[in-house]
Design a protein around this motif. Sequence first.
Motif, PDB file in Angstrom:
ATOM      1  N   ALA A  46      -4.083  -4.081 -21.394  1.00 57.26           N
ATOM      2  CA  ALA A  46      -4.919  -3.415 -21.554  1.00 57.26           C
ATOM      3  C   ALA A  46      -5.963  -3.123 -20.534  1.00 57.26           C
ATOM      4  CB  ALA A  46      -5.737  -3.171 -23.293  1.00 57.26           C
ATOM      5  N   ILE A  47      -6.246  -4.625 -20.105  1.00 57.64           N
ATOM      6  CA  ILE A  47      -7.464  -4.828 -19.123  1.00 57.64           C
ATOM      7  C   ILE A  47      -6.816  -5.180 -17.839  1.00 57.64           C
ATOM      8  CG2 ILE A  47      -9.340  -5.057 -21.127  1.00 57.64           C
ATOM      9  CD1 ILE A  47      -9.286  -8.064 -20.881  1.00 57.64           C
ATOM     10  N   ARG A  48      -5.563  -5.677 -17.316  1.00 55.98           N
ATOM     11  CA  ARG A  48      -4.816  -5.902 -16.396  1.00 55.98           C
ATOM     12  C   ARG A  48      -5.717  -5.437 -15.381  1.00 55.98           C
ATOM     13  NH1 ARG A  48      -1.007  -2.021 -17.836  1.00 55.98           N
ATOM     14  NH2 ARG A  48      -0.534  -0.885 -16.242  1.00 55.98           N
ATOM     15  N   PHE A  49      -5.521  -3.523 -15.226  1.00 58.73           N
ATOM     16  CA  PHE A  49      -6.151  -3.410 -13.296  1.00 58.73           C
ATOM     17  C   PHE A  49      -7.503  -3.922 -13.175  1.00 58.73           C
ATOM     18  CE2 PHE A  49      -1.975  -0.862 -13.921  1.00 58.73           C
ATOM     19  CZ  PHE A  49      -1.595  -1.085 -13.759  1.00 58.73           C
ATOM     20  N   PRO A  50      -8.598  -3.656 -14.229  1.00 56.07           N
ATOM     21  CA  PRO A  50      -9.486  -4.278 -14.328  1.00 56.07           C
ATOM     22  C   PRO A  50      -9.960  -5.502 -14.143  1.00 56.07           C
ATOM     23  CG  PRO A  50      -9.694  -2.667 -16.258  1.00 56.07           C
ATOM     24  CD  PRO A  50      -8.912  -2.782 -15.788  1.00 56.07           C
ATOM     25  N   LEU A  51      -9.143  -6.357 -14.522  1.00 55.97           N
ATOM     26  CA  LEU A  51      -9.156  -7.774 -13.925  1.00 55.97           C
ATOM     27  C   LEU A  51      -9.197  -8.249 -13.210  1.00 55.97           C
ATOM     28  CD1 LEU A  51     -10.473 -10.637 -15.522  1.00 55.97           C
ATOM     29  CD2 LEU A  51      -7.937 -10.611 -16.997  1.00 55.97           C
ATOM     30  N   ALA A  52      -7.658  -7.155 -12.428  1.00 51.79           N
ATOM     31  CA  ALA A  52      -7.022  -7.620 -11.509  1.00 51.79           C
ATOM     32  C   ALA A  52      -8.131  -7.044  -9.979  1.00 51.79           C
ATOM     33  CB  ALA A  52      -5.767  -6.864 -10.897  1.00 51.79           C
ATOM     34  N   ALA A  53      -8.932  -5.513 -10.506  1.00 51.04           N
ATOM     35  CA  ALA A  53      -9.923  -5.548  -9.386  1.00 51.04           C
ATOM     36  C   ALA A  53     -10.500  -6.813  -9.099  1.00 51.04           C
ATOM     37  CB  ALA A  53     -10.455  -4.288  -9.921  1.00 51.04           C
ATOM     38  N   LEU A  54     -11.425  -7.178 -10.489  1.00 50.07           N
ATOM     39  CA  LEU A  54     -12.864  -8.009 -10.663  1.00 50.07           C
ATOM     40  C   LEU A  54     -12.445  -9.249  -9.874  1.00 50.07           C
ATOM     41  CD1 LEU A  54     -14.963  -9.091 -11.643  1.00 50.07           C
ATOM     42  CD2 LEU A  54     -13.772  -9.857 -13.376  1.00 50.07           C
ATOM     43  N   VAL A  55     -10.666  -9.874  -9.736  1.00 47.57           N
ATOM     44  CA  VAL A  55     -10.268 -10.835  -9.005  1.00 47.57           C
ATOM     45  C   VAL A  55      -9.637 -10.633  -7.766  1.00 47.57           C
ATOM     46  CG1 VAL A  55      -7.859 -12.041  -8.809  1.00 47.57           C
ATOM     47  CG2 VAL A  55      -8.990 -12.756 -10.622  1.00 47.57           C
ATOM     48  N   ALA A 107      -0.182  -1.798  -5.174  1.00 47.61           N
ATOM     49  CA  ALA A 107      -0.603  -3.428  -5.141  1.00 47.61           C
ATOM     50  C   ALA A 107       0.199  -4.256  -5.341  1.00 47.61           C
ATOM     51  CB  ALA A 107      -1.515  -3.574  -6.660  1.00 47.61           C
ATOM     52  N   THR A 108       1.303  -4.075  -5.444  1.00 49.38           N
ATOM     53  CA  THR A 108       2.348  -5.403  -5.595  1.00 49.38           C
ATOM     54  C   THR A 108       2.629  -5.275  -4.273  1.00 49.38           C
ATOM     55  OG1 THR A 108       3.240  -4.904  -7.965  1.00 49.38           O
ATOM     56  CG2 THR A 108       4.500  -6.200  -6.947  1.00 49.38           C
ATOM     57  N   ALA A 109       2.581  -4.886  -3.720  1.00 47.00           N
ATOM     58  CA  ALA A 109       3.429  -4.486  -2.302  1.00 47.00           C
ATOM     59  C   ALA A 109       2.391  -5.671  -1.377  1.00 47.00           C
ATOM     60  CB  ALA A 109       4.336  -3.380  -1.377  1.00 47.00           C
ATOM     61  N   MET A 110       1.097  -4.972  -1.553  1.00 45.56           N
ATOM     62  CA  MET A 110       0.038  -5.749  -0.377  1.00 45.56           C
ATOM     63  C   MET A 110       0.158  -7.320  -1.122  1.00 45.56           C
ATOM     64  SD  MET A 110      -2.578  -2.461  -1.088  1.00 45.56           S
ATOM     65  CE  MET A 110      -3.875  -3.027  -0.358  1.00 45.56           C
ATOM     66  N   ALA A 111       0.073  -7.392  -2.652  1.00 45.55           N
ATOM     67  CA  ALA A 111      -0.435  -8.626  -3.042  1.00 45.55           C
ATOM     68  C   ALA A 111       0.744  -9.886  -2.916  1.00 45.55           C
ATOM     69  CB  ALA A 111      -0.857  -8.607  -4.387  1.00 45.55           C
ATOM     70  N   THR A 112       2.143  -9.164  -2.593  1.00 47.57           N
ATOM     71  CA  THR A 112       2.641  -9.984  -2.817  1.00 47.57           C
ATOM     72  C   THR A 112       2.907 -10.309  -0.997  1.00 47.57           C
ATOM     73  OG1 THR A 112       4.829  -9.748  -3.807  1.00 47.57           O
ATOM     74  CG2 THR A 112       5.523  -9.979  -2.290  1.00 47.57           C
ATOM     75  N   ILE A 113       2.518  -9.710  -0.125  1.00 49.28           N
ATOM     76  CA  ILE A 113       2.831  -9.933   1.239  1.00 49.28           C
ATOM     77  C   ILE A 113       1.473 -10.946   1.183  1.00 49.28           C
ATOM     78  CG2 ILE A 113       2.286  -9.228   3.631  1.00 49.28           C
ATOM     79  CD1 ILE A 113       3.370  -6.372   2.430  1.00 49.28           C
ATOM     80  N   GLY A 114      -0.045 -11.197   1.194  1.00 48.28           N
ATOM     81  CA  GLY A 114      -0.783 -11.381   1.028  1.00 48.28           C
ATOM     82  C   GLY A 114      -0.641 -12.910   0.860  1.00 48.28           C
ATOM     83  N   ALA A 115       0.438 -13.006  -0.612  1.00 52.19           N
ATOM     84  CA  ALA A 115       0.402 -14.503  -1.192  1.00 52.19           C
ATOM     85  C   ALA A 115       1.765 -15.733  -0.267  1.00 52.19           C
ATOM     86  CB  ALA A 115       1.911 -14.582  -2.636  1.00 52.19           C
ATOM     87  N   ALA A 162      -2.236 -14.611  -6.709  1.00 49.86           N
ATOM     88  CA  ALA A 162      -0.785 -14.668  -8.103  1.00 49.86           C
ATOM     89  C   ALA A 162      -1.148 -14.121  -9.582  1.00 49.86           C
ATOM     90  CB  ALA A 162      -0.534 -15.910  -8.159  1.00 49.86           C
ATOM     91  N   ALA A 163      -2.764 -14.378  -9.420  1.00 51.33           N
ATOM     92  CA  ALA A 163      -3.134 -14.171 -10.339  1.00 51.33           C
ATOM     93  C   ALA A 163      -2.939 -12.651 -10.419  1.00 51.33           C
ATOM     94  CB  ALA A 163      -4.577 -14.232 -10.768  1.00 51.33           C
ATOM     95  N   ILE A 164      -3.235 -11.564  -9.209  1.00 49.36           N
ATOM     96  CA  ILE A 164      -3.852 -10.198  -9.159  1.00 49.36           C
ATOM     97  C   ILE A 164      -1.918  -9.712  -9.648  1.00 49.36           C
ATOM     98  CG2 ILE A 164      -3.192  -8.526  -7.659  1.00 49.36           C
ATOM     99  CD1 ILE A 164      -5.777  -9.509  -6.308  1.00 49.36           C
ATOM    100  N   LEU A 165      -1.123 -10.287  -9.363  1.00 49.83           N
ATOM    101  CA  LEU A 165       0.645 -10.136  -9.310  1.00 49.83           C
ATOM    102  C   LEU A 165       0.687 -10.539 -10.793  1.00 49.83           C
ATOM    103  CD1 LEU A 165       1.856 -11.423  -6.170  1.00 49.83           C
ATOM    104  CD2 LEU A 165       2.219  -8.977  -7.075  1.00 49.83           C
ATOM    105  N   ALA A 166       0.659 -11.052 -11.322  1.00 52.59           N
ATOM    106  CA  ALA A 166       0.318 -11.667 -12.895  1.00 52.59           C
ATOM    107  C   ALA A 166      -0.099 -10.506 -13.675  1.00 52.59           C
ATOM    108  CB  ALA A 166       0.164 -12.971 -13.187  1.00 52.59           C
ATOM    109  N   LEU A 167      -1.135  -9.932 -13.218  1.00 54.01           N
ATOM    110  CA  LEU A 167      -2.079  -9.339 -14.216  1.00 54.01           C
ATOM    111  C   LEU A 167      -1.507  -7.835 -14.426  1.00 54.01           C
ATOM    112  CD1 LEU A 167      -5.414 -10.512 -13.186  1.00 54.01           C
ATOM    113  CD2 LEU A 167      -4.584 -10.125 -15.637  1.00 54.01           C
ATOM    114  N   ILE A 168      -0.419  -7.883 -12.807  1.00 56.24           N
ATOM    115  CA  ILE A 168      -0.686  -6.000 -12.333  1.00 56.24           C
ATOM    116  C   ILE A 168       0.899  -6.095 -13.394  1.00 56.24           C
ATOM    117  CG2 ILE A 168       0.710  -4.840 -10.709  1.00 56.24           C
ATOM    118  CD1 ILE A 168      -0.800  -5.793  -8.771  1.00 56.24           C
ATOM    119  N   TRP A 169       1.538  -7.258 -13.557  1.00 58.42           N
ATOM    120  CA  TRP A 169       2.712  -6.740 -14.261  1.00 58.42           C
ATOM    121  C   TRP A 169       3.105  -7.763 -15.706  1.00 58.42           C
ATOM    122  CZ3 TRP A 169       5.895  -2.994 -13.029  1.00 58.42           C
ATOM    123  CH2 TRP A 169       5.264  -2.672 -11.399  1.00 58.42           C
TER     124      TRP A 169
END
Length: 188
Positions: A46-55, A107-115, A162-169
């Motif tokens: 329910a809060i995955r995107f705001p939490l990922a944006a905060l990370v 966001a997944t593509a960007m976070a995967t490349i960044g990771a 990694a946290a962003i990827l886990a939250l997105i999905w």
Amino acid sequence: MDTETFSLFAALLAVVAALGAIGVVVLRLISGRSPFATDVLGAVHAIRFPLAALVAAASMGGSLYFSEVAGFPPCRYCWWQRFAMYPLVVVLGVAAVSSNRWLPRLATAMATIGAGIAAYHYQLQRFPDQGSSCDATAPCTAIWVEELGFVTIPAMAFAGFAAILALIWAPRAVRRTAFVEDELVAQG
């Protein structure tokens, strides 16, 4: 806040982010058998995107502190990690208030490349004798921060990605156990 204190704080945040990512993955693996895991995943979903944006925002703020306040020059790989992380603040912020289906994929593509870049950069720091194309004034093998014996700036970036990827999905979990029990009762 002085640089040493901030470095420790950022390292602890990175450890929490990494443990959170691992926790989401573990909860996903056991969610079909555990009502608790299902409930937690539902709350995270329910809060995955705001939490990922905060990370992403915290990661961006940390990188800016290290370069602009502490004076650590970012190397080439640091810049590439920034190119992946900084737009995530906006992309994930928009995803938090929009139902656009392509934003999580972007966001997944960007976070995967960044990771991937962060992982490569971290191993460069650990094994500095390999060849590197980085600038002598901002070497990619320089370790400006090392907290808890292993947390460097690229490790912090990796934990954020990694946290962003886990939250997105983080899935919207369904109680399979309850569903199966309801079906058995209905069949009588």
